[in-house]
Structure formats: structure tokens, C-alpha cells
Design an enzyme around this catalytic site. Structure first.
Site, PDB file in Angstrom:
ATOM      1  N   TYR A 154       0.762  -1.327  -0.182  1.00 48.76           N
ATOM      2  CA  TYR A 154       0.083  -0.030   0.078  1.00 48.76           C
ATOM      3  C   TYR A 154       0.775   1.125  -0.048  1.00 48.76           C
ATOM      4  CZ  TYR A 154      -3.395  -3.203   1.657  1.00 48.76           C
ATOM      5  OH  TYR A 154      -4.477  -4.495   1.906  1.00 48.76           O
ATOM      6  N   HIS A 177       1.294 -11.524   2.597  1.00 46.96           N
ATOM      7  CA  HIS A 177       0.053 -11.001   1.859  1.00 46.96           C
ATOM      8  C   HIS A 177      -0.324 -11.677   0.749  1.00 46.96           C
ATOM      9  CE1 HIS A 177      -1.379  -6.826   0.473  1.00 46.96           C
ATOM     10  NE2 HIS A 177      -2.334  -7.631   0.213  1.00 46.96           N
TER      11      HIS A 177
END
Length: 254
Positions: free
Chosen positions: A59, A119
Site C-alpha cells: 500500500y 500478503h
């Protein structure tokens, strides 16, 4: 920002392999890359009792969240220890060396990280790569950083049952504390949630509102009309009642 009034009192769940108690509701920060927006969102949710913030190396906003929390938490009478930071190892940082180095960088923004996840089980350019060995190295790096106290807990995101069963063969710290996956009525993740129930893994759901195509579904509207709540509140409550730690994302403060 989804209205939280239907949720009632925000509560916490105990993680089996960690002393940490995880809030049952948090805020996702995907695509929130502007410090002003982050400041507005964080200041909007802190008075509502939200204490969990979900980010990731992918992000590119860990440093911004740290900056905002360092200035805004004291204004609400809170400290770093009052919030839970969840972050994730970028797929490009798979493997022991990269996972360790990148996670240490993530930790540097927050002093420690409450929950660090892998992730994704895969990565770009993995053709011909022994991904089991790569995933083993990534997990080993997180285990070591948890043992040192720099991570409070570790887990995975977007893993299938096959990936989870593989992890059980190489983990030295037991099952992951958390599995994070997309979760809403159209994506109920029955298989992985069954694994979580069997192995005492806390399930965490992202995109709980779906792709906004659920808002106009007759049943969602019917339930909302019955209880006088919005479609987003119906969907959030659904996830919480299923036992998922629920993390919607919004750039709006209302």
C-alpha cells in the site's frame, strides 16, 4: 465511512498463539496514500472506538500511517500501545532475506508491529521457482522476528487450504494466528474458514461490503428495511456475526 452504530460495543478476540487481544473491527487503508485523507479517516474512527488499522508494504502508506498516528493519538488520549497495526509482506519480498529486511523496515515505522501477514502465497515471476521453499523462508523470517518480540503475532493472507496445509508442514510456531481473506455473502470462504475453525486460526475478512453490487440485493434491502439500517450496516453485521474480524475500507469520514 460505514456507520458503526449497528455493531454495538466493539469487542476483542483472543488469539490462541499470542497474548494479544485483537479488536473485532478495524479499518483498511488500501489506496489511502494521501496524508490528509488518512488523518481525516483516523480522526473520524478513533472516537468511535476503532483501534485496528490494516496496512501493507504494497500500500506504500506505512510511513504515513505512522506519521498520522504519532500526531493524532495523543489528541485522543491514546498511545501506540492502544492501537493494533496489521501489515503484510509484499509478494516481491518473498523469501527469507527479503522478507526479513522488508519487515524490519515496516517495524521501524511503528516500533513494533502487532500482526504481520504474508500478503499472498505467490509472486510475480515465479515460473520455475520452488515456491514452497520461498514461502518457508518468508515464514521463518517472520517467526524469528516474532521470537525477538518485534512482531506480536504472525499470519497469512489469501492462502488456500492447500497453502495452509503446506504451512503446517514447515511451521515451527504452530498454525498462523490469523488468516485474512475477502469475505462477504458472495464470497463466504467455507473451506478456509473450516480450516481456521479446526486449527484455532482467527479469520479476518476484507472487502466486507463486496464490490458494492450487494447493496441492491433484495435480501440485503429487506433486512435493512426490517431493522431500519443501511445495506452497508447489514453487510458489516453479517461478517461480525460470522465471527470474522471485519475490516472495511473507506476514504470518507461520514
Amino acid at each position: 465511512m460505514p456507520n458503526l452504530s449497528i455493531i454495538g460495543s466493539l469487542s476483542k478476540v483472543n488469539l490462541t498463539r499470542s497474548a494479544m487481544r485483537l479488536p473485532n473491527y478495524g479499518i483498511g487503508t488500501y489506496k489511502l496514500e494521501d496524508v490528509t485523507t488518512l488523518r481525516n479517516v483516523i480522526n473520524a474512527v478513533l472516537p468511535l472506538g476503532v483501534r485496528l488499522f490494516d496496512t501493507a508494504q504494497w500500500y506504500c502508506n506505512e510511513h504515513l500511517i505512522s506519521e498520522v498516528l504519532s500526531t493524532e493519538l495523543p489528541k485522543h488520549g491514546l498511545t501506540r500501545e492502544d492501537v493494533v497495526i496489521v501489515s503484510k509482506v509484499h509478494p516481491r519480498n518473498h523469501g527469507y532475506e527479503k522478507a526479513r529486511a522488508s519487515t524490519l523496515e515496516s517495524i521501524s515505522h511503528f516500533k513494533y508491529i502487532d500482526l504481520m501477514l504474508v500478503h499472498w502465497p505467490g509472486m510475480h515471476g515465479s515460473a520455475g521457482v520452488d515456491m514452497r521453499a520461498v514461502r518457508t523462508g518468508t515464514w521463518r523470517a517472520l517467526e524469528e522476528l516474532m521470537e525477538s518480540g518485534q512482531l506480536r503475532g504472525i499470519g497469512v493472507s489469501n492462502y488456500t487450504v492447500a497453502h495452509l496445509e503446506e504451512l503446517m508442514e514447515y511451521t515451527t510456531s504452530g498454525p498462523p494466528s490469523v488468516l485474512q481473506s475477502e469475505f462477504h455473502p458472495r464470497c463466504q470462504q467455507a473451506e478456509v474458514r473450516g480450516f481456521c475453525d479446526k486449527h484455532n486460526v482467527q479469520f479476518m475478512g476484507y472487502t466486507p461490503l463486496g464490490r458494492q453490487d450487494l447493496f441492491n440485493k433484495p435480501l440485503v434491502r429487506e433486512v435493512g428495511d426490517k431493522y431500519g439500517i443501511t445495506p452497508s450496516q447489514v453487510l458489516l453485521k453479517w461478517g461480525l456475526q460470522k465471527g470474522a474480524v471485519t475490516i472495511p475500507r473507506s476514504s470518507k469520514t461520514r
